[in-house]
Motif scaffolding. Structure first.
Motif, mmCIF file in Angstrom:
data_model
loop_
_atom_site.group_PDB
_atom_site.id
_atom_site.type_symbol
_atom_site.label_atom_id
_atom_site.label_comp_id
_atom_site.label_asym_id
_atom_site.label_seq_id
_atom_site.Cartn_x
_atom_site.Cartn_y
_atom_site.Cartn_z
ATOM 1 N N THR A 86 0.784 -1.230 0.000
ATOM 2 C CA THR A 86 0.000 0.000 0.000
ATOM 3 C C THR A 86 0.818 1.284 0.000
ATOM 4 O OG1 THR A 86 -0.298 -0.219 2.395
ATOM 5 C CG2 THR A 86 -2.068 -1.035 0.980
ATOM 6 N N TRP A 87 1.953 1.340 0.702
ATOM 7 C CA TRP A 87 2.646 2.630 0.755
ATOM 8 C C TRP A 87 3.158 3.080 -0.607
ATOM 9 C CZ3 TRP A 87 7.596 3.749 -0.492
ATOM 10 C CH2 TRP A 87 8.528 2.716 -0.502
ATOM 11 N N PRO A 88 3.750 2.205 -1.457
ATOM 12 C CA PRO A 88 4.153 2.719 -2.775
ATOM 13 C C PRO A 88 2.952 3.095 -3.650
ATOM 14 C CG PRO A 88 5.011 0.470 -2.427
ATOM 15 C CD PRO A 88 4.191 0.835 -1.245
ATOM 16 N N VAL A 89 1.845 2.373 -3.475
ATOM 17 C CA VAL A 89 0.643 2.672 -4.252
ATOM 18 C C VAL A 89 0.124 4.061 -3.903
ATOM 19 C CG1 VAL A 89 -1.797 2.062 -4.523
ATOM 20 C CG2 VAL A 89 -0.050 0.287 -4.645
ATOM 21 N N TRP A 90 0.016 4.352 -2.608
ATOM 22 C CA TRP A 90 -0.504 5.660 -2.205
ATOM 23 C C TRP A 90 0.455 6.778 -2.619
ATOM 24 C CZ3 TRP A 90 -4.924 4.071 -2.227
ATOM 25 C CH2 TRP A 90 -5.423 3.055 -1.434
ATOM 26 N N LEU A 91 1.750 6.526 -2.543
ATOM 27 C CA LEU A 91 2.742 7.518 -2.947
ATOM 28 C C LEU A 91 2.640 7.819 -4.450
ATOM 29 C CD1 LEU A 91 5.144 9.204 -1.871
ATOM 30 C CD2 LEU A 91 6.613 7.304 -2.530
ATOM 31 N N LEU A 92 2.632 6.773 -5.270
ATOM 32 C CA LEU A 92 2.532 6.950 -6.718
ATOM 33 C C LEU A 92 1.172 7.535 -7.109
ATOM 34 C CD1 LEU A 92 3.711 6.547 -9.559
ATOM 35 C CD2 LEU A 92 2.878 4.184 -9.484
ATOM 36 N N GLY A 93 0.112 7.027 -6.505
ATOM 37 C CA GLY A 93 -1.233 7.537 -6.812
ATOM 38 C C GLY A 93 -1.412 8.980 -6.397
ATOM 39 N N GLY A 94 -0.942 9.327 -5.190
ATOM 40 C CA GLY A 94 -1.033 10.713 -4.731
ATOM 41 C C GLY A 94 -0.208 11.644 -5.603
ATOM 42 N N GLY A 95 0.995 11.186 -5.965
ATOM 43 C CA GLY A 95 1.832 11.972 -6.876
ATOM 44 C C GLY A 95 1.161 12.165 -8.226
ATOM 45 N N GLY A 96 0.508 11.104 -8.709
ATOM 46 C CA GLY A 96 -0.203 11.203 -9.984
ATOM 47 C C GLY A 96 -1.338 12.206 -9.929
ATOM 48 N N LEU A 97 -2.075 12.184 -8.822
ATOM 49 C CA LEU A 97 -3.175 13.148 -8.679
ATOM 50 C C LEU A 97 -2.662 14.580 -8.650
ATOM 51 C CD1 LEU A 97 -5.564 11.391 -6.140
ATOM 52 C CD2 LEU A 97 -5.993 11.891 -8.558
ATOM 53 N N VAL A 98 -1.581 14.815 -7.927
ATOM 54 C CA VAL A 98 -0.993 16.168 -7.873
ATOM 55 C C VAL A 98 -0.477 16.563 -9.255
ATOM 56 C CG1 VAL A 98 0.887 17.555 -6.901
ATOM 57 C CG2 VAL A 98 -0.460 16.056 -5.411
ATOM 58 N N TYR A 99 0.180 15.656 -9.941
ATOM 59 C CA TYR A 99 0.746 15.945 -11.259
ATOM 60 C C TYR A 99 -0.344 16.193 -12.301
ATOM 61 C CZ TYR A 99 4.248 15.804 -14.962
ATOM 62 O OH TYR A 99 5.069 16.132 -16.012
ATOM 63 N N THR A 100 -1.545 15.679 -12.044
ATOM 64 C CA THR A 100 -2.674 15.898 -12.964
ATOM 65 C C THR A 100 -2.962 17.391 -13.132
ATOM 66 O OG1 THR A 100 -3.620 13.769 -12.387
ATOM 67 C CG2 THR A 100 -5.121 15.355 -13.352
ATOM 68 N N ILE A 101 -2.661 18.179 -12.113
ATOM 69 C CA ILE A 101 -2.881 19.628 -12.189
ATOM 70 C C ILE A 101 -1.989 20.248 -13.265
ATOM 71 C CG2 ILE A 101 -2.649 21.802 -10.902
ATOM 72 C CD1 ILE A 101 -3.245 20.078 -8.344
ATOM 73 N N ILE A 102 -0.750 19.755 -13.371
ATOM 74 C CA ILE A 102 0.224 20.301 -14.316
ATOM 75 C C ILE A 102 0.071 19.659 -15.697
ATOM 76 C CG2 ILE A 102 2.697 20.538 -14.795
ATOM 77 C CD1 ILE A 102 3.081 20.325 -11.698
ATOM 78 N N ALA A 103 -0.008 18.333 -15.717
ATOM 79 C CA ALA A 103 -0.089 17.576 -16.979
ATOM 80 C C ALA A 103 -1.138 16.475 -16.798
ATOM 81 C CB ALA A 103 1.269 16.989 -17.329
ATOM 82 N N PRO A 104 -2.378 16.774 -17.151
ATOM 83 C CA PRO A 104 -3.480 15.851 -16.850
ATOM 84 C C PRO A 104 -3.278 14.412 -17.346
ATOM 85 C CG PRO A 104 -4.337 17.948 -17.604
ATOM 86 C CD PRO A 104 -2.852 18.005 -17.780
ATOM 87 N N THR A 105 -2.883 14.232 -18.573
ATOM 88 C CA THR A 105 -2.754 12.872 -19.111
ATOM 89 C C THR A 105 -1.642 12.096 -18.406
ATOM 90 O OG1 THR A 105 -3.590 13.596 -21.258
ATOM 91 C CG2 THR A 105 -2.400 11.512 -21.204
ATOM 92 N N GLN A 106 -0.500 12.736 -18.180
ATOM 93 C CA GLN A 106 0.601 12.063 -17.504
ATOM 94 C C GLN A 106 0.257 11.779 -16.037
ATOM 95 O OE1 GLN A 106 0.921 14.741 -19.447
ATOM 96 N NE2 GLN A 106 2.218 14.067 -21.121
ATOM 97 N N GLY A 107 -0.422 12.691 -15.396
ATOM 98 C CA GLY A 107 -0.847 12.475 -14.014
ATOM 99 C C GLY A 107 -1.824 11.314 -13.903
ATOM 100 N N LEU A 108 -2.767 11.247 -14.843
ATOM 101 C CA LEU A 108 -3.719 10.127 -14.833
ATOM 102 C C LEU A 108 -3.035 8.813 -15.189
ATOM 103 C CD1 LEU A 108 -6.879 11.814 -16.385
ATOM 104 C CD2 LEU A 108 -6.483 11.177 -13.987
ATOM 105 N N ALA A 109 -1.997 8.885 -16.017
ATOM 106 C CA ALA A 109 -1.229 7.670 -16.318
ATOM 107 C C ALA A 109 -0.515 7.173 -15.059
ATOM 108 C CB ALA A 109 -0.224 7.931 -17.438
ATOM 109 N N ALA A 110 0.067 8.085 -14.273
ATOM 110 C CA ALA A 110 0.718 7.692 -13.014
ATOM 111 C C ALA A 110 -0.304 7.115 -12.045
ATOM 112 C CB ALA A 110 1.433 8.886 -12.393
ATOM 113 N N LEU A 111 -1.466 7.733 -11.959
ATOM 114 C CA LEU A 111 -2.544 7.192 -11.118
ATOM 115 C C LEU A 111 -2.939 5.802 -11.608
ATOM 116 C CD1 LEU A 111 -4.641 7.553 -8.851
ATOM 117 C CD2 LEU A 111 -6.134 8.635 -10.550
#
Length: 191
Positions: free
Chosen positions: A87-112
């Motif tokens: 769970t900890w790497p999942v939440w880290l990567l998912g949370g990072g993806g959500l934050v990155y969605t603000i800057i680059a939506p497609t790449q952030g959603l890909a990380a999520l």
């Protein structure tokens, strides 16, 4: 066209199998793993054609775990598995993806989507190894299904997108039902 049909047939098989698991706590035998293997192979093929890589990764992993479970290789019993390690790497990567969605939506959603892929695969491995119970498996499936759905939508992978929306909903209903059916040890509502 043929790969789309294969994808939709695989989706129906997956969903029927997941509904059975969600309503029947004993549904985890050979039939469960066989149907998951068949569905995983079908969705891998259709997702490869669409180059929908998160769906490809999830389904290849589910096919391998299902196959190993069918031949009696108890996945995960040769080494110590923990859902905390998952769970900890999942939440880290998912949370990072959500934050990155603000800057680059497609790449952030890909990380999520990759975080959800990791959660799907890890949860299935832990469940097949009997490290986590059905209720926790269903909860992880809710998060994973709704986490990977946006990138599948962007990819235009309609069989996998439809599967994840239905899968997440079925998992949520199964989880809520599992919460209600927790045995009460002393009549006070405490376990």
């Amino acid at each position: 066209m043929i790969f789309s049909i294969i994808g939709w047939v695989a989706t129906v098989i997956y969903l029927a199998n997941h509904i059975a698991l969600s309503i029947n706590r004993k549904h985890r035998g050979r039939l469960y793993f066989l149907l998951n293997l068949i569905a995983a192979c079908g969705l891998t093929a259709s997702s490869l054609v669409l180059q929908s890589w998160q769906a490809v990764a999830i389904n290849i992993f589910w096919a391998v775990v299902s196959f190993l479970s069918l031949i009696g290789r108890h996945t995960g019993t040769d080494f110590r598995l923990s859902d905390r390690a998952l769970t900890w790497p999942v939440w880290l990567l998912g949370g990072g993806g959500l934050v990155y969605t603000i800057i680059a939506p497609t790449q952030g959603l890909a990380a999520l989507g990759w975080a959800a892929t990791l959660l799907f695969c890890g949860a299935y491995l832990l469940f097949s190894a009997r490290t986590i119970r059905r209720r926790r498996f269903l909860l992880y499936n809710v998060a994973a299904a709704f986490g990977v759905a946006p990138i599948l939508y962007i990819d235009g992978n309609w069989p996998a997108f439809g599967l994840e929306i239905a899968w997440g909903t079925i998992s949520l209903i199964g989880f809520l039902n599992a919460l209600r059916s927790v045995p009460q040890a002393d009549g006070t509502g405490r376990n």
